[in-house]
Design a protein around this motif. Structure first.
Motif, mmCIF file in Angstrom:
data_model
loop_
_atom_site.group_PDB
_atom_site.id
_atom_site.type_symbol
_atom_site.label_atom_id
_atom_site.label_comp_id
_atom_site.label_asym_id
_atom_site.label_seq_id
_atom_site.Cartn_x
_atom_site.Cartn_y
_atom_site.Cartn_z
ATOM 1 N N ARG A 102 35.761 74.116 2.859
ATOM 2 C CA ARG A 102 36.344 75.406 2.512
ATOM 3 C C ARG A 102 37.786 75.458 2.979
ATOM 4 N NH1 ARG A 102 33.552 80.019 1.706
ATOM 5 N NH2 ARG A 102 34.619 81.098 3.405
ATOM 6 N N ALA A 103 38.673 75.807 2.054
ATOM 7 C CA ALA A 103 40.108 75.869 2.336
ATOM 8 C C ALA A 103 40.653 77.228 1.928
ATOM 9 C CB ALA A 103 40.840 74.758 1.590
ATOM 10 N N THR A 104 41.714 77.627 2.574
ATOM 11 C CA THR A 104 42.391 78.872 2.244
ATOM 12 C C THR A 104 43.859 78.595 1.936
ATOM 13 O OG1 THR A 104 42.952 79.323 4.559
ATOM 14 C CG2 THR A 104 40.867 80.212 3.721
ATOM 15 N N ALA A 105 44.399 79.365 1.023
ATOM 16 C CA ALA A 105 45.815 79.255 0.661
ATOM 17 C C ALA A 105 46.322 80.641 0.286
ATOM 18 C CB ALA A 105 46.001 78.281 -0.498
ATOM 19 N N THR A 106 47.543 80.902 0.645
ATOM 20 C CA THR A 106 48.140 82.208 0.398
ATOM 21 C C THR A 106 49.362 82.049 -0.499
ATOM 22 O OG1 THR A 106 47.402 82.997 2.560
ATOM 23 C CG2 THR A 106 49.126 84.263 1.464
ATOM 24 N N GLY A 107 49.510 82.950 -1.442
ATOM 25 C CA GLY A 107 50.653 82.897 -2.347
ATOM 26 C C GLY A 107 50.518 83.917 -3.458
ATOM 27 N N ARG A 108 51.168 83.635 -4.566
ATOM 28 C CA ARG A 108 51.131 84.520 -5.733
ATOM 29 C C ARG A 108 50.707 83.711 -6.962
ATOM 30 N NH1 ARG A 108 54.024 89.356 -4.993
ATOM 31 N NH2 ARG A 108 55.114 89.450 -2.962
ATOM 32 N N TYR A 109 49.837 84.305 -7.767
ATOM 33 C CA TYR A 109 49.398 83.654 -8.994
ATOM 34 C C TYR A 109 50.530 83.647 -10.021
ATOM 35 C CZ TYR A 109 44.426 83.263 -7.843
ATOM 36 O OH TYR A 109 43.222 82.899 -7.282
ATOM 37 N N ASP A 110 50.666 82.504 -10.695
ATOM 38 C CA ASP A 110 51.603 82.393 -11.806
ATOM 39 C C ASP A 110 50.873 82.863 -13.062
ATOM 40 O OD1 ASP A 110 53.479 81.807 -13.680
ATOM 41 O OD2 ASP A 110 53.572 79.656 -13.269
ATOM 42 N N THR A 111 51.038 84.122 -13.405
ATOM 43 C CA THR A 111 50.300 84.708 -14.519
ATOM 44 C C THR A 111 50.753 84.167 -15.879
ATOM 45 O OG1 THR A 111 51.870 86.558 -14.564
ATOM 46 C CG2 THR A 111 49.861 86.832 -13.243
ATOM 47 N N GLU A 112 51.911 83.544 -15.910
ATOM 48 C CA GLU A 112 52.413 83.006 -17.182
ATOM 49 C C GLU A 112 51.854 81.630 -17.504
ATOM 50 O OE1 GLU A 112 56.617 83.025 -17.091
ATOM 51 O OE2 GLU A 112 56.801 85.219 -16.923
ATOM 52 N N HIS A 113 51.200 80.996 -16.555
ATOM 53 C CA HIS A 113 50.686 79.644 -16.784
ATOM 54 C C HIS A 113 49.192 79.558 -16.462
ATOM 55 C CE1 HIS A 113 55.064 78.799 -16.339
ATOM 56 N NE2 HIS A 113 54.805 77.889 -17.271
ATOM 57 N N GLN A 114 48.425 80.515 -16.984
ATOM 58 C CA GLN A 114 46.977 80.427 -16.864
ATOM 59 C C GLN A 114 46.455 79.498 -17.955
ATOM 60 O OE1 GLN A 114 44.121 83.497 -15.369
ATOM 61 N NE2 GLN A 114 43.903 83.891 -17.567
ATOM 62 N N LEU A 115 45.582 78.572 -17.567
ATOM 63 C CA LEU A 115 45.090 77.541 -18.473
ATOM 64 C C LEU A 115 43.570 77.576 -18.543
ATOM 65 C CD1 LEU A 115 47.372 74.646 -17.170
ATOM 66 C CD2 LEU A 115 47.684 75.921 -19.290
ATOM 67 N N LEU A 116 43.042 77.105 -19.668
ATOM 68 C CA LEU A 116 41.600 76.992 -19.873
ATOM 69 C C LEU A 116 41.231 75.506 -19.952
ATOM 70 C CD1 LEU A 116 41.091 79.754 -22.597
ATOM 71 C CD2 LEU A 116 41.022 79.992 -20.092
ATOM 72 N N VAL A 117 40.175 75.137 -19.246
ATOM 73 C CA VAL A 117 39.708 73.744 -19.220
ATOM 74 C C VAL A 117 38.419 73.686 -20.031
ATOM 75 C CG1 VAL A 117 39.146 71.771 -17.777
ATOM 76 C CG2 VAL A 117 40.697 73.545 -16.914
ATOM 77 N N PRO A 118 38.454 73.175 -21.270
ATOM 78 C CA PRO A 118 37.287 73.256 -22.156
ATOM 79 C C PRO A 118 36.216 72.212 -21.845
ATOM 80 C CG PRO A 118 39.058 72.094 -23.252
ATOM 81 C CD PRO A 118 39.610 72.518 -21.917
ATOM 82 N N ASP A 119 35.055 72.444 -22.472
ATOM 83 C CA ASP A 119 33.934 71.495 -22.463
ATOM 84 C C ASP A 119 33.460 71.173 -21.050
ATOM 85 O OD1 ASP A 119 34.115 71.381 -25.243
ATOM 86 O OD2 ASP A 119 35.573 69.742 -25.157
ATOM 87 N N ARG A 120 33.289 72.196 -20.251
ATOM 88 C CA ARG A 120 32.752 72.025 -18.909
ATOM 89 C C ARG A 120 31.370 72.673 -18.836
ATOM 90 N NH1 ARG A 120 36.274 69.567 -15.280
ATOM 91 N NH2 ARG A 120 37.930 68.679 -16.582
ATOM 92 N N ARG A 121 30.421 71.914 -18.305
ATOM 93 C CA ARG A 121 29.038 72.377 -18.244
ATOM 94 C C ARG A 121 28.747 73.002 -16.893
ATOM 95 N NH1 ARG A 121 25.805 70.889 -22.300
ATOM 96 N NH2 ARG A 121 23.966 71.293 -21.009
ATOM 97 N N LEU A 122 27.913 74.020 -16.951
ATOM 98 C CA LEU A 122 27.394 74.662 -15.749
ATOM 99 C C LEU A 122 25.916 74.910 -16.008
ATOM 100 C CD1 LEU A 122 28.163 75.706 -12.962
ATOM 101 C CD2 LEU A 122 28.515 77.959 -13.960
ATOM 102 N N GLY A 123 25.088 74.149 -15.334
ATOM 103 C CA GLY A 123 23.673 74.178 -15.651
ATOM 104 C C GLY A 123 23.423 73.493 -16.980
ATOM 105 N N ASP A 124 22.758 74.170 -17.890
ATOM 106 C CA ASP A 124 22.472 73.609 -19.209
ATOM 107 C C ASP A 124 23.352 74.218 -20.299
ATOM 108 O OD1 ASP A 124 21.398 76.110 -19.045
ATOM 109 O OD2 ASP A 124 19.474 75.605 -19.980
ATOM 110 N N ARG A 125 24.424 74.899 -19.920
ATOM 111 C CA ARG A 125 25.293 75.557 -20.896
ATOM 112 C C ARG A 125 26.698 74.959 -20.817
ATOM 113 N NH1 ARG A 125 24.737 81.962 -20.615
ATOM 114 N NH2 ARG A 125 25.702 81.692 -22.672
ATOM 115 N N THR A 126 27.395 75.023 -21.950
ATOM 116 C CA THR A 126 28.761 74.510 -22.045
ATOM 117 C C THR A 126 29.732 75.680 -22.122
ATOM 118 O OG1 THR A 126 28.006 72.535 -23.193
ATOM 119 C CG2 THR A 126 30.341 73.049 -23.356
#
Length: 292
Positions: free
Chosen positions: A74-98
């Motif tokens: 477990r790690a912690t980091a402090t800062g500000r989110y870059d709301t202009e560079h939010q990305l989606l990582v496709p085709d990732r499974r969690l359990g039996d769903r994609t």
């Protein structure tokens, strides 16, 4: 009968056998030890993972670089989110769903950005209906807590290495793939947040490579059996060659040819013209009555 063992050919066979058998046994034992080490490491990783969930989170800088010991901590980091560079990582499974990961870059106080997987959503990252459920990242200064993860590569599970992805999507979570998308440097690590907002679901940490009972572990077990089989095969082939030589020597001692027929009696060979030595042999073999 066993004098053939002293011939140069059998010297080579014997030396090869004496060297090959210990080598095969050594390699088989080494592969078995590799498999046992992976089992021990896997059990230790499970214990560390269960302990890491209860342990207090540490600052990100204290856990870098990511190793098999710090992966999943477990790690912690402090800062500000870059709301202009939010990305989606496709085709990732969690359990039996994609579905897809929602990744946002956190501009830390140290200047570098930390990729943060804020959660997972089922569906298609290219579908507007599915991506509409993605909650916006919080504004202002935030402190993120999550499991530290090593940079992905082309061999990691779920990675899309083709590169032909729509704008706003990312196939591999790594500083090398992000450096061309953002105008600042990125940590050679990422975290999966333990708190997922809205419809997002938390992404469990991935076990560090080389520490689990994966395909490579069972490959080590398979190689163990192969090396022991090779050792047995060497012994079998030596014994087979030895028995064939002994049988051939015994047949020659009995006057048998390799095809099972009796050896021809001594005398002039029919395939050549008689010579003076044949006349001398005939003279010596003539009976007294014939001489008289």
């Amino acid at each position: 009968m066993y004098r053939f063992l002293l011939t140069p050919r059998w010297w080579v066979i014997n030396v090869f056998t004496v060297v090959a058998i210990p080598f095969c046994l050594f390699m088989g034992s080494w592969q078995l030890s590799r498999f046992e080490t992976r089992i021990d490491t896997h059990e230790q990783q499970q214990e560390d993972a269960s302990g890491a969930e209860k342990a207090a989170a540490k600052p990100l800088r204290d856990l870098l670089p990511v190793t098999t010991e710090t992966s999943g901590r477990r790690a912690t980091a402090t800062g500000r989110y870059d709301t202009e560079h939010q990305l989606l990582v496709p085709d990732r499974r969690l359990g039996d769903r994609t579905g897809f990961y929602v990744l946002t870059l956190l501009r830390t106080d140290g200047g570098k950005a930390l990729p943060v997987v804020r959660g997972w959503l089922p569906g298609d990252a290219s579908s507007k209906a599915d991506t509409a459920k993605v909650p916006a990242p919080p504004s202002g200064r935030v402190t993120v807590t999550g499991a530290l993860q090593a940079t992905e590569h082309e061999g990691s599970g779920g990675v899309t290495a083709s590169g032909a992805l729509p704008r706003g999507q990312l196939g591999m979570i790594s500083d090398a793939s992000l450096v061309n998308l953002v105008p600042y440097s990125v940590y050679d690590a990422w975290i999966t947040s333990s708190q997922a907002p809205g419809a997002l679901r938390p992404v469990p940490p991935v076990v560090a490579e080389g520490t689990g009972l994966d395909l490579k572990a069972f490959q080590n077990l398979g190689y163990t059996g192969e090396w022991f089989v090779f050792a047995g095969f060497v012994v079998f082939m030596w014994f087979r060659l030895f028995r064939r030589e002994v049988e051939a020597a015994r047949d020659l001692a009995l006057g048998l040819t390799p095809d099972g027929l009796a050896a021809p009696p001594p005398g002039p060979r029919p395939d050549r013209a008689p010579g003076p030595e044949d006349s001398d042999d005939a003279e010596r073999n003539r009976s007294p009555s014939a001489t008289a």
